[in-house]
Design an enzyme around this catalytic site. Structure first.
Site, PDB file in Angstrom:
ATOM      1  CB  SER A  60     113.057  34.184 -72.487  1.00  7.60           C
ATOM      2  OG  SER A  60     112.608  33.613 -71.288  1.00  7.60           O
ATOM      3  NE  ARG A 117     107.466  22.417 -66.363  1.00  6.67           N
ATOM      4  CZ  ARG A 117     108.236  23.419 -66.768  1.00  6.67           C
ATOM      5  NH1 ARG A 117     109.467  23.181 -67.203  1.00  6.67           N
ATOM      6  NH2 ARG A 117     107.784  24.653 -66.742  1.00  6.67           N
ATOM      7  CB  SER A 122     101.719  30.407 -69.317  1.00  8.37           C
ATOM      8  OG  SER A 122     102.709  29.764 -70.099  1.00  8.37           O
ATOM      9  CD  GLN A 170     107.317  27.787 -70.774  1.00  6.05           C
ATOM     10  OE1 GLN A 170     106.590  26.799 -70.599  1.00  6.05           O
ATOM     11  NE2 GLN A 170     108.499  27.908 -70.193  1.00  6.05           N
ATOM     12  CG  ASP A 208     111.560  31.596 -64.382  1.00  6.72           C
ATOM     13  OD1 ASP A 208     110.663  30.754 -64.163  1.00  6.72           O
ATOM     14  OD2 ASP A 208     111.902  31.925 -65.533  1.00  6.72           O
ATOM     15  NE  ARG A 267     111.883  26.445 -60.472  1.00  2.00           N
ATOM     16  CZ  ARG A 267     112.112  26.963 -61.654  1.00  2.00           C
ATOM     17  NH1 ARG A 267     111.482  28.070 -62.021  1.00  2.00           N
ATOM     18  NH2 ARG A 267     112.986  26.426 -62.466  1.00  2.00           N
ATOM     19  NE  ARG A 272     114.616  29.708 -63.425  1.00  2.00           N
ATOM     20  CZ  ARG A 272     115.424  30.329 -64.281  1.00  2.00           C
ATOM     21  NH1 ARG A 272     116.505  30.946 -63.860  1.00  2.00           N
ATOM     22  NH2 ARG A 272     115.155  30.363 -65.579  1.00  2.00           N
TER      23      ARG A 272
HETATM   24  C1  S3P Z   1     109.398  31.490 -70.186  1.00  2.00           C
HETATM   25  C2  S3P Z   1     108.198  31.606 -69.547  1.00  2.00           C
HETATM   26  C3  S3P Z   1     107.972  31.224 -68.146  1.00  2.00           C
HETATM   27  C4  S3P Z   1     109.295  31.004 -67.397  1.00  2.00           C
HETATM   28  C5  S3P Z   1     110.297  30.258 -68.201  1.00  2.00           C
HETATM   29  C6  S3P Z   1     110.605  30.987 -69.501  1.00  2.00           C
HETATM   30  C7  S3P Z   1     109.508  31.922 -71.593  1.00  2.00           C
HETATM   31  O1  S3P Z   1     107.251  30.009 -68.110  1.00  2.00           O
HETATM   32  O2  S3P Z   1     109.059  30.331 -66.184  1.00  2.00           O
HETATM   33  O3  S3P Z   1     111.519  30.097 -67.491  1.00  2.00           O
HETATM   34  O4  S3P Z   1     110.633  32.058 -72.097  1.00  2.00           O
HETATM   35  O5  S3P Z   1     108.454  32.134 -72.214  1.00  2.00           O
HETATM   36  P1  S3P Z   1     105.624  29.964 -68.097  1.00  2.00           P
HETATM   37  O6  S3P Z   1     105.142  30.430 -69.402  1.00  2.00           O
HETATM   38  O7  S3P Z   1     105.291  28.514 -67.864  1.00  2.00           O
HETATM   39  O8  S3P Z   1     105.232  30.832 -66.949  1.00  2.00           O
END
Ligand code: S3P
Length: 450
Positions: A35, A132, A177, A179, A329, A360, A405
């Protein structure tokens, strides 16, 4: 920039089989955090001047982001292992589609970061990424004034039309999330006013921690489990030198192996302990895991520990749903560990697992069932009946569904199970942990081809 294709050449692929081992031992540097690595490249590519990144994770996902920011206008070069220099520039329309491979973080954060420039960019990915959901990012960006076109149901490929006149929004994401939050905050860096993201259950806050290091005007207020991030658009971003901390999500695999393999004692150095990432380790302590955490400084504003893990007698626990964002994760590997515990482990609040690199939740359940473990699978729950320290029967073939994973979790299962475990393909492991096979060999675990 260095052609990342060259760096991916010798990655292992095909099926591998893991057999029971004893006595894993040694010290490993935790792999660099994925990240933080994505964000270091993105912020550096937005900032004026030359940023140096050390300890960058050179996994396929992160290399795809490096390639994308170069295509958007940044100057990117590699000096040696993990040592990169990035000079930012205003982003412009890339000549070709940006292929983010398997990386949800890469594509979603880049859509947000690109949104505030007058450019047009097409984002693509592999089969997993193309299945996705992207509307969770494109919908709030549309509210800010970003036009986009994508396949039915908000899937890739997506064509995004950025704008230098973005409107700030006050947004509460419907799913937890990091992200989604990060994409909005990155777009907000260029919006005319204050962009606010409200999270009822705070997710990892690397974007919020790192943005001010590069000069962004971003603040966070936390109240119990919730958090509100505010970014004021227009602050000039400047270069910053950053050393990437160790990834607790990747460290989880060696941690799990040491817990379930008899007579093991290993140390993982430099593991980031950010509470929004450390839920697995909290859970393992509740299960009775023998973990010793020795503080070992900080990198990029993140506290680190050297983590010593010894083989342990574990007991099943109830993992509360509000812990999910801090270990989102880690459920595949936790479900493997739970199979070696005495008693049942109940995991709830897992709906988001169905929107990861694979479903998952279903894939973790299938991994366990293929290896003789009794489970109960619900819409957003997984219950694992632990087999105790003698371990599950094993002997299964794990379908990874091209999910890194799942592949690593299946191999770790085989190191402790009574019969060998085969995973159908290990190529995807390089998306997040290219050093996996070398690291495990150093601890005493070698996986057989086929
Ligand atoms: C991440 C956010 C998570 C995680 C991913 C990395 C990030 O995803 O599962 O491996 O770096 O912001 P989500 O935002 O979809 O939960």
């Amino acid at each position: 920039m260095t052609d990342p294709a060259d760096m991916s050449k010798s990655r292992p692929s095909g099926a591998r089989t893991a057999r029971r081992v004893k006595g894993l031992a040694g010290t490993l540097a935790a792999p660099p955090d994925k990240s933080v690595s994505h964000r270091a490249l993105i912020f550096s590519a937005l900032a004026a001047g030359e940023s140096r990144i050390t300890g960058l994770l050179e996994s396929d996902d992160v290399l795809a982001t490096a390639r994308a920011v170069a295509a958007l206008g940044a100057e990117v070069s590699r000096d040696g292992a993990g040592a990169w220099r990035v000079s930012g520039a205003p982003w412009t329309s890339p000549a070709a589609p940006l292929d983010l491979g398997n990386s949800g973080t890469g594509v979603r954060l880049l859509m947000g970061a690109a949104a505030r420039f007058d450019l047009e960019a097409v984002f693509t990915g592999d089969a997993s990424l193309s299945s996705r959901p992207m509307a969770r990012v494109l919908d709030p960006l549309a509210q800010m004034g970003v036009r986009s076109e994508c396949a039915d149901g908000g899937r890739l490929p997506a064509r995004l039309f950025g704008s230098s006149r973005l409107k700030p929004i006050d947004y509460t994401p419907p799913v937890a999330s990091a992200q989604v939050k990060s994409a909005i905050l990155l777009a907000g860096l260029g919006a005319e006013g204050e962009t606010i993201v409200r999270e009822p259950h705070a997710t990892r806050a690397h974007t919020e921690t790192m943005a001010p290091l590069y000069g962004a005007d971003l603040t966070v207020e936390r109240d119990g489990a919730s958090a509100v991030a505010r970014v004021r658009g227009g602050a000039p971003l400047r270069a910053f030198d950053l050393d990437v901390p160790g990834d607790p999500s990747s460290a989880a695999f060696a941690t799990a192996a040491a817990l379930i393999c008899a007579d093991s004692a290993i140390t993982l150095s430099g593991v980031m302990t950010n509470p929004a990432r450390f839920g697995l380790y909290e859970t393992l302590q509740e299960m009775g895991a023998d973990l010793t955490l020795s503080p070992s400084g900080a990198r990029a504003g993140e506290a680190l520990v050297d983590l010593t893990v010894k083989s342990s007698m574990l007991k099943g626990v109830d993992v509360p749903p509000d812990r999910a964002p801090s270990m989102i994760d880690e459920y595949p590997i936790l479900s493997v560990i739970a199979a070696f515990a005495e008693g049942r482990t109940v995991m709830r609040g897992l709906a988001e697992l169905r929107a990861k690199e694979s479903d998952r939740l279903a894939a973790s359940a299938a991994l366990l069932q293929a290896n003789g473990v009794t489970i109960e699978l619900g819409e957003d729950t997984l219950i694992v009946e632990g087999c105790g320290p003698s371990g599950p029967p094993g002997g299964g073939l794990v379908q990874t569904h091209h999910d890194h994973r799942l592949a690593m979790s299946g191999l770790v299962m085989g190191l402790g199970a009574r019969a060998p475990v085969t995973v159908d393909d290990v190529a995807m492991i390089a998306t997040s942990y290219p050093g996996f096979f070398d690291d495990f060999a150093a601890l005493g675990a070698v996986f057989e081809a086929g």
